[in-house]
Design an enzyme around this catalytic site. Sequence first.
Site, PDB file in Angstrom:
ATOM      1  N   HIS A 137      14.701 -18.735  11.662  1.00  0.00           N
ATOM      2  CA  HIS A 137      13.885 -19.033  10.469  1.00  0.00           C
ATOM      3  C   HIS A 137      14.333 -18.117   9.337  1.00  0.00           C
ATOM      4  CE1 HIS A 137      10.323 -20.621   8.299  1.00  0.00           C
ATOM      5  NE2 HIS A 137      10.454 -19.469   7.648  1.00  0.00           N
TER       6      HIS A 137
ATOM      7  N   THR B 210      10.190 -24.119  -0.324  1.00  0.00           N
ATOM      8  CA  THR B 210       9.508 -24.991  -1.281  1.00  0.00           C
ATOM      9  C   THR B 210      10.034 -24.828  -2.706  1.00  0.00           C
ATOM     10  OG1 THR B 210       7.779 -23.324  -1.548  1.00  0.00           O
ATOM     11  CG2 THR B 210       7.382 -25.096   0.058  1.00  0.00           C
TER      12      THR B 210
ATOM     13  N   ARG C 251      10.640 -30.403   7.270  1.00  0.00           N
ATOM     14  CA  ARG C 251       9.488 -29.499   7.232  1.00  0.00           C
ATOM     15  C   ARG C 251       8.352 -30.134   6.458  1.00  0.00           C
ATOM     16  NH1 ARG C 251       9.195 -23.560   4.337  1.00  0.00           N
ATOM     17  NH2 ARG C 251       8.007 -22.484   5.941  1.00  0.00           N
TER      18      ARG C 251
ATOM     19  N   ASP D 259      12.876 -14.638   8.639  1.00  0.00           N
ATOM     20  CA  ASP D 259      12.247 -15.128   7.403  1.00  0.00           C
ATOM     21  C   ASP D 259      12.905 -14.544   6.151  1.00  0.00           C
ATOM     22  OD1 ASP D 259      10.566 -16.814   5.964  1.00  0.00           O
ATOM     23  OD2 ASP D 259       9.037 -15.270   5.728  1.00  0.00           O
TER      24      ASP D 259
ATOM     25  N   ASN E 120       7.529 -14.414  -1.428  1.00  0.00           N
ATOM     26  CA  ASN E 120       6.109 -14.209  -1.730  1.00  0.00           C
ATOM     27  C   ASN E 120       5.482 -13.025  -1.003  1.00  0.00           C
ATOM     28  OD1 ASN E 120       5.975 -16.607  -3.402  1.00  0.00           O
ATOM     29  ND2 ASN E 120       6.153 -17.747  -1.492  1.00  0.00           N
TER      30      ASN E 120
END
Length: 316
Positions: free
Chosen positions: A49, A95, A142, A268, A273
């Site tokens: 990920h 995103t 996703r 990650d 964020n």
Amino acid sequence: MSTDTAGRSPQASPLAGGHAFTMDADWKVFDPRPSRPRFRPPPGAVDAHCHVFGPGAIFPYAPERKYTPCDAPKERLFALRDFLGFTRNVVVQATCHGTDNRALVDALVHSDGRARGVASVGRDVTDAELEAMHAAGVRGTRFNFVRRLVDFTPREVLVEIAQRIAPLGWHVVVYFEAQDLPELWDFFTSLPTTVVVDHMGRPDVGKPVDGPEFQRFVRLMREHPNVWSKVSCPERLSKSGPPDYDDVVPFARHLVETFPDRVLWGTDWPHPNMKVHMPDDGKLVDFVPRIATTTDLQRRLLVDNPLRLYWEGAAP
Ligand code: 0GY
């Protein structure tokens, strides 16, 4: 890894012919000099990920994005992979790129077969586009339900997409907050593919592992053998904080020991964020032996499971 500071500078790119962007004022940039982990991942280990962002001048950030990050290009990701002792990556569409998967596909095709991808697609995606993504190494799509990251997509659209990607042998990755699981349960359990949950379904780690909230997630995995979980993101879930993220260990360890053949792990990177601290990726790797406490569990988590799902294309 390289000590250059390219990742540190606020990025405004008013390039002629390029795509200007300015990263968010409160954006935290990834650590350009992580420590070398003490834990040595087993040969063939997969960081399952992680993301690439941009470069925005080449692969513009999506107009509908909820944040504007720093660039985090494939070269930095691959350098980190090597530095941390990993062999492969699974790059997950973030995103900020919406359903424009060009940066993701570019990373895959320049990885020498060492990266697979999870894309985001809309209902307007064509069969030819799906096939081209598959050829590049995409193996999943996703669905994101985290409200601060995406606008709502009607369930019937997601069902339609799931039915389109299932014949390719792709799976669905879902990202949601723990409190939303009851409402999403029927949708998740109706999906015709393997379903991979990001970050353990984002448990509130201030609550007990054997409490109703986390046990609901455990039940989802127990009752549905097609559901997998990433035991990732201690830095995002922890309240006790870095560098050890002690309060996340029991949650991740519980899943690794209960479902050793359906868990994945990832850094990650570049940690979108993060508002308070930016993790040291070396320390994140040192989290692995605390949640997978034997060499057998470590091999399944980092090698066998991701290879089965992303490189061999097997369903559960
Ligand atoms: C993650 C987590 C986050 C962001 C995204 O696609 C994304 O923008 O996934 C987050 O903000 O929690 O997995 O990278």
